[in-house]
Enzyme design. Structure first.
Site, PDB file in Angstrom:
ATOM      1  CE  LYS A  33      -3.159   3.029   1.004  1.00  0.00           C
ATOM      2  NZ  LYS A  33      -4.620   3.362   0.480  1.00  0.00           N
TER       3      LYS A  33
ATOM      4  CG  ASN B 119      -1.181   5.683  -1.716  1.00  0.00           C
ATOM      5  OD1 ASN B 119      -1.591   5.597  -2.778  1.00  0.00           O
ATOM      6  ND2 ASN B 119      -1.845   5.826  -0.507  1.00  0.00           N
TER       7      ASN B 119
ATOM      8  N   GLY C   2      -2.329  16.670  -3.134  1.00  0.00           N
ATOM      9  CA  GLY C   2      -2.847  16.742  -1.803  1.00  0.00           C
ATOM     10  C   GLY C   2      -3.678  15.506  -1.532  1.00  0.00           C
TER      11      GLY C   2
ATOM     12  CB  CYS D 265      -4.103   8.680   0.364  1.00  0.00           C
ATOM     13  SG  CYS D 265      -5.346   7.799   0.834  1.00  0.00           S
TER      14      CYS D 265
ATOM     15  NE  ARG E 284      -8.970  14.205   4.728  1.00  0.00           N
ATOM     16  CZ  ARG E 284      -9.437  12.857   5.051  1.00  0.00           C
ATOM     17  NH1 ARG E 284      -8.859  12.054   5.994  1.00  0.00           N
ATOM     18  NH2 ARG E 284     -10.399  12.225   4.454  1.00  0.00           N
TER      19      ARG E 284
HETATM   20  C1  UDX Z   1      -5.097   8.187  -3.842  1.00  0.00           C
HETATM   21  C2  UDX Z   1      -4.560   6.971  -4.469  1.00  0.00           C
HETATM   22  O1  UDX Z   1      -4.890   7.152  -6.066  1.00  0.00           O
HETATM   23  C3  UDX Z   1      -5.745   5.798  -3.854  1.00  0.00           C
HETATM   24  O2  UDX Z   1      -5.093   4.750  -4.584  1.00  0.00           O
HETATM   25  C4  UDX Z   1      -5.230   5.729  -2.414  1.00  0.00           C
HETATM   26  O3  UDX Z   1      -5.698   4.725  -2.055  1.00  0.00           O
HETATM   27  C5  UDX Z   1      -5.388   6.959  -1.747  1.00  0.00           C
HETATM   28  O4  UDX Z   1      -4.902   7.963  -2.403  1.00  0.00           O
HETATM   29  P1  UDX Z   1      -6.857  10.316  -3.859  1.00  0.00           P
HETATM   30  O5  UDX Z   1      -6.065  10.861  -2.699  1.00  0.00           O
HETATM   31  O6  UDX Z   1      -8.282  10.063  -3.612  1.00  0.00           O
HETATM   32  O7  UDX Z   1      -6.222   8.732  -4.306  1.00  0.00           O
HETATM   33  O8  UDX Z   1      -6.596  10.885  -5.235  1.00  0.00           O
HETATM   34  P2  UDX Z   1      -5.914  10.741  -6.712  1.00  0.00           P
HETATM   35  O9  UDX Z   1      -6.743  10.875  -7.866  1.00  0.00           O
HETATM   36  O10 UDX Z   1      -4.847   9.830  -6.440  1.00  0.00           O
HETATM   37  O11 UDX Z   1      -5.062  12.224  -6.485  1.00  0.00           O
HETATM   38  C6  UDX Z   1      -3.927  12.665  -5.534  1.00  0.00           C
HETATM   39  C7  UDX Z   1      -3.596  13.961  -5.760  1.00  0.00           C
HETATM   40  O12 UDX Z   1      -2.693  13.876  -6.790  1.00  0.00           O
HETATM   41  C8  UDX Z   1      -4.537  14.903  -6.107  1.00  0.00           C
HETATM   42  O13 UDX Z   1      -4.154  16.134  -5.395  1.00  0.00           O
HETATM   43  C9  UDX Z   1      -4.309  15.285  -7.453  1.00  0.00           C
HETATM   44  O14 UDX Z   1      -4.700  16.526  -7.985  1.00  0.00           O
HETATM   45  C10 UDX Z   1      -2.983  14.804  -7.736  1.00  0.00           C
HETATM   46  N1  UDX Z   1      -2.702  14.452  -9.192  1.00  0.00           N
HETATM   47  C11 UDX Z   1      -2.938  13.059  -9.609  1.00  0.00           C
HETATM   48  C12 UDX Z   1      -1.915  15.020 -10.146  1.00  0.00           C
HETATM   49  O15 UDX Z   1      -1.420  16.322  -9.584  1.00  0.00           O
HETATM   50  N2  UDX Z   1      -1.515  14.827 -11.073  1.00  0.00           N
HETATM   51  C13 UDX Z   1      -1.834  13.366 -11.719  1.00  0.00           C
HETATM   52  O16 UDX Z   1      -1.354  13.131 -12.707  1.00  0.00           O
HETATM   53  C14 UDX Z   1      -2.774  12.678 -10.865  1.00  0.00           C
END
Ligand code: UDX
Length: 433
Positions: free
Chosen positions: A207, A211, A260, A263, A331
């Site tokens: 996990k 991440n 952000g 996770c 968050r």
């Molecule tokens: C993430 C993981 O994807 C998921 O598998 C885990 O269990 C929890 O954390 P989440 O935090 O909901 O999920 O969002 P995610 O879509 O992964 O985006 C995380 C952050 O990265 C966001 O702030 C998003 O804007 C940013 N991001 C994502 C980017 O800046 N560029 C990208 O290409 C993808």
């Protein structure tokens, strides 16, 4: 089958509702009385597309119930899932496991027969074994076995991620644990979902590794974007050209204002701390954390530079405040750094987000909250796009121009067409293009 889900937070609610949809009897338990009452009345405390409908249907069909009493939730359960929070501990960045251990102890006391205790919460490597020690101490000779079943749910698409996952990871040391979990996930066999069956420590680490890798990938493309700006290259094409290499993959190569959410920031920090303690530091993750923190501040500095070096007395419209679209989660959202920094430099902020309930409590008190995007840009000297909600993609640059006083647009998500904005007379800039 029957499961108890401890914690009606994001992970517990989504997982509970999805297991119920699989045909499992699920009882979600939470200590917060008002939350449980709200859920019983069909009110969902978080915004997640499709969750309200899924909860409603499964409550109606009698497969999903809510309680504040652990004994009630555990009645006849084959498995108990721990989906309690593991926030970053103040000061050292370690995951705070007090809720996890407290819940494990309560489960041990309440257990009547054989049981599988499964951690869904994201817990540092080694926690499963510590949970085992808590069980041994509380109920010596008990029949509770421990398993790890990390979630990979993205906010905004969590239901789809649960129902059609890339893989299911099960860490355990007993056949009974593997059997119970495999039975729970049986509906996924139809879509041939790979099941990674492994030890406790490995599952816990998978996990964090996943991440942290994604956080590194995003930070890599963000730094490439900065380089593209200096070199006169286009980060979109760089990402596409790289991503088409099957070994790299196209996802998570979207440059932006820094990641952000609930996770990545927390898990990268916890992994870095654990790795340091175990004497195998992951310096690439440490650097990612520092680069991502700095990036959010740099985004505010970009706005200040675009307005000629000072925002004092200027009005800045900010569209999008949540850490990503389709969530109300704030968050570690870039807005929490960008907005206060601009406000401290003397700017008036006019903000709009389709889900601004939490933002209103977290942003500086003098932030003006508009009811819509066009209302937010009214009279603004500059417009900053911070979160790429779909409704912002469709905004007409002409109408924005007519409403704004100034001509500065910073598209920090590369969501808009540069030409269309420039044609309307904007000084438009984006990330790495
Ligand atoms: C993430 C993981 O994807 C998921 O598998 C885990 O269990 C929890 O954390 P989440 O935090 O909901 O999920 O969002 P995610 O879509 O992964 O985006 C995380 C952050 O990265 C966001 O702030 C998003 O804007 C940013 N991001 C994502 C980017 O800046 N560029 C990208 O290409 C993808």
């Amino acid at each position: 089958m029957r499961v108890a889900m401890i914690g009606a937070g994001y992970v517990g609610l989504v997982s509970g509702a999805c297991f119920a949809e699989f045909g499992v009897d699920v009882c979600v338990v939470d200590t917060e009385v008002s939350k449980v009452e709200a859920l019983r009345e069909g009110r969902i405390p978080i915004y997640e597309p499709g969750l309200d409908k899924l909860v409603e249907e499964n409550v109606r069909d009698g497969r999903l119930t809510f309680t504040t009493k652990l004994e009630e939730a555990m009645e006849g359960a084959d498995a108990v899932f721990l989906a309690v929070g593991t926030p970053s501990r103040r000061g050292d960045g370690h995951a705070d496991l007090s809720y996890v251990f407290a819940a494990a102890e309560q489960v041990a006391r309440a257990a009547k027969g054989p049981l599988v205790l499964v951690t869904k919460s994201t817990v540092p490597v080694g926690t499963g074994r510590k949970i085992k020690a808590v069980l041994d101490e509380t109920r010596p000779g008990h029949e509770i076995v421990v398993a790890s079943n990390p979630e990979f749910l993205r906010e905004g698409s969590a239901i789809g991620d649960f129902m059609r996952p890339d893989r299911v990871v099960i860490g355990a040391e007993s056949d009974r644990a593997f059997q119970v979990l495999r039975r729970l996930y049986r509906p996924l066999y139809l879509i041939e979902t790979p099941i990674v069956q492994t030890g406790l420590e490995t599952a816990e680490l998978i996990k964090y590794a996943a991440n942290a890798f994604l956080a590194v990938k995003i930070t890599f493309i963000n730094q490439m974007a900065d380089l593209c700006e200096r070199a006169g290259a286009d980060v979109h094409d760089v990402a596409r050209g790289m991503g088409l290499d099957g070994r790299i993959g196209r996802k998570f190569l979207h440059a932006g204002p820094g990641y952000g959410g609930s996770c990545f920031p927390k898990d990268t920090l916890a992994l870095a701390r654990t790795a340091q303690e175990l004497g195998a530091p992951v310096t690439i993750v440490e650097q990612t954390i520092a680069a991502n923190d700095a990036r959010k501040e740099q985004m505010a500095d970009r706005v200040i530079a675009a307005l000629g070096g000072s925002v004092a007395g200027k009005t800045v419209a900010v569209l999008g405040l949540t850490f990503k679209p389709e969530t109300d989660d704030m968050r570690d959202a870039p807005s929490l750094v960008v907005v206060p920094r601009l406000a401290a430099a003397g700017a008036t902020i006019r903000a709009f987000d389709p889900q601004s309930a939490h933002a209103r409590q977290l942003l500086p008190a003098n932030t003006v909250f508009a009811e819509g995007a066009l209302e937010a840009v009214e009279g603004a000297d500059a417009l900053v796009l911070l979160t790429e909600w779909n409704e912002f993609r469709a905004l007409s640059p002409k109408r924005i121009k007519a409403a704004m006083k100034g001509d500065v647009v910073l598209d920090l998500r590369n969501a808009w067409d540069p030409e269309a904005f420039r044609e309307c007379g904007f000084r438009y800039s984006s990330i790495g293009r």
